[in-house]
Design an enzyme around this catalytic site. Sequence first.
Site, short mmCIF file in Angstrom:
data_model
loop_
_atom_site.label_atom_id
_atom_site.label_comp_id
_atom_site.label_asym_id
_atom_site.label_seq_id
_atom_site.Cartn_x
_atom_site.Cartn_y
_atom_site.Cartn_z
N SER A 48 5.04 32.47 -38.31
CA SER A 48 4.09 33.34 -37.64
C SER A 48 2.69 32.74 -37.61
O SER A 48 1.82 33.25 -36.90
CB SER A 48 4.02 34.70 -38.34
N HIS B 277 9.45 33.37 -32.77
CA HIS B 277 8.72 34.26 -33.67
C HIS B 277 9.11 35.71 -33.42
O HIS B 277 8.75 36.30 -32.39
CB HIS B 277 7.21 34.07 -33.47
N GLU C 292 8.35 35.84 -29.47
CA GLU C 292 7.55 34.75 -28.91
C GLU C 292 8.35 33.45 -28.97
O GLU C 292 8.79 33.03 -30.05
CB GLU C 292 6.24 34.60 -29.68
N ASN D 76 -0.64 37.86 -32.39
CA ASN D 76 -1.65 37.85 -33.44
C ASN D 76 -3.02 37.44 -32.91
O ASN D 76 -4.06 37.95 -33.36
CB ASN D 76 -1.23 36.92 -34.58
#
Length: 517
Positions: free
Chosen positions: A117, A138, A150, A188
């Site tokens: 991550s 991810h 992802e 993120n």
Amino acid sequence: MRIRIVGAGAMGRGIAQWAVAGGHTVELCDVRTEAVTAAVDFVRSMLERAVQKGRMSAEDMAVALGRLIPLEDPWAEGPEVELVIEAVREDLATKAEVFGKLEQALPESAVFATNTSSLSVTRIAASLRDPGRLAGLHFFNPVPLMKIVEVVPGAATRPAIAPVLTALVESCGHRAVTVADTPGFLVNHAGRGLVTEALALLEESVADPAGIDRIARDVLGLRMGPFELMDLTGLDVTAAVIDSIWQGFRYEDRLRPSYLTPNRVTAGLHGRKTGQGWFTYGPDAPAPAPEPPVTGDADRPVFVAGGENAGYAGDAAELRTALAAAGATVESGTRPSGRALVLVPVWGTTVAAAVASLGLPAARTFGVDPLPPAGRRRVLAVTAAADPAAARDARAVLARAADGGEPYAVSVVRDTAGSVAQRLLASVVSVATSIAERGLATPADIDLAVTTGLGYPAGPLAWGDRIGAARMLELQRSLHATTGDPRHRPTRRLTERAQLGLPLTDPGTSPADCAEW
């Protein structure tokens, strides 16, 4: 497809559940045999719960469990393995060691995927003899419920691998977004806009955490306020992600961390998991403090200032109409009477600036955020010169509702450029347009990833389009000019879209589109 999952912790077992339910054979392994046993029991319990809730038949559960194969040796030969998904701890050396051993045991045709991550996919792949076989995949926790993944090609990843991983993800009912191998990937990275700006507002004492969260929920329509979200995620985790993304993008101002977080992390104020964060948790935690009651004079006359220097004239007209419909005494003319409260719809500017430029009475002039609220909340901004009694009256006037409807809740915040909701929204849109500008993901994937992964009521680019690119540009230019802080600097993409009349969600024409081959 036959998949080997290395790492049987929370992420590994979630991926295993997702994959076997999607029709794939899974070899689940870990260096700790007891972790594999616990993971298999967990997957069984989750599938049994799905049967109980009618989401899966008992026969399908039995078939899915038959596809789950506990493997004692992660490095065992596997000539039939087509894909490896690594889900071990976030440590570059550990991941490189895992893939190095797997490269010795598995056929060259097996694709390698890391569930990292925060680490560089390219750096993980660099330790392999064939770095082209590895990409990022991810997942988000809990894997079966967070229906976004992802797909992250590294710098050396073969072009054919990303489509294979995308097809796998979508065959199991999740959505896949292809993201560049950059700090924070997409979700993120995009999520930094909300929390970094919330922390900046707290630094400036614009409002307390509970007050900022109320505005985020009731004006912007977020499911959770930014401080609730940090407590849920854990401030230790959030602060580390903020710092790593900021450093990874070479100290980009719009991603700048807050000085508030390091001491709180050191003190163990991480949130729910430690019982104390921005808020207190646990059976002995005090109930959240209620908002103060509305006590002012709701019948006091008001004058709504509008014009070029005080926000959009349309905002002023809308506020006058809304207050008049609620039965407030709204003065007409060009100047307020001696007793009237003065309300200024501010867009990226401050009440103080309006007082100075328009010659308004400082003690009884207040700002109102013109953003249409998602719920029944309005925001009143007070300056250092405000008369507290006048502020209470202004709050009472703003609480009025038309046709006997439910009164508005009114948050009182310190005067700042753009007020709370505008700054949060501007930051969310700014970070997203920066991601699009850099070509890290397509506009469609940015909005899909954020709505699915973060639960926002709209993708950040679509959200900006609701306001309008031209008006978002005016907001960010005003924030930048008023504060002088480069964190508010408009992106080139936003400026260009506003100038061309294009939506932020429009991918636009590229030079490649114009080439003839």
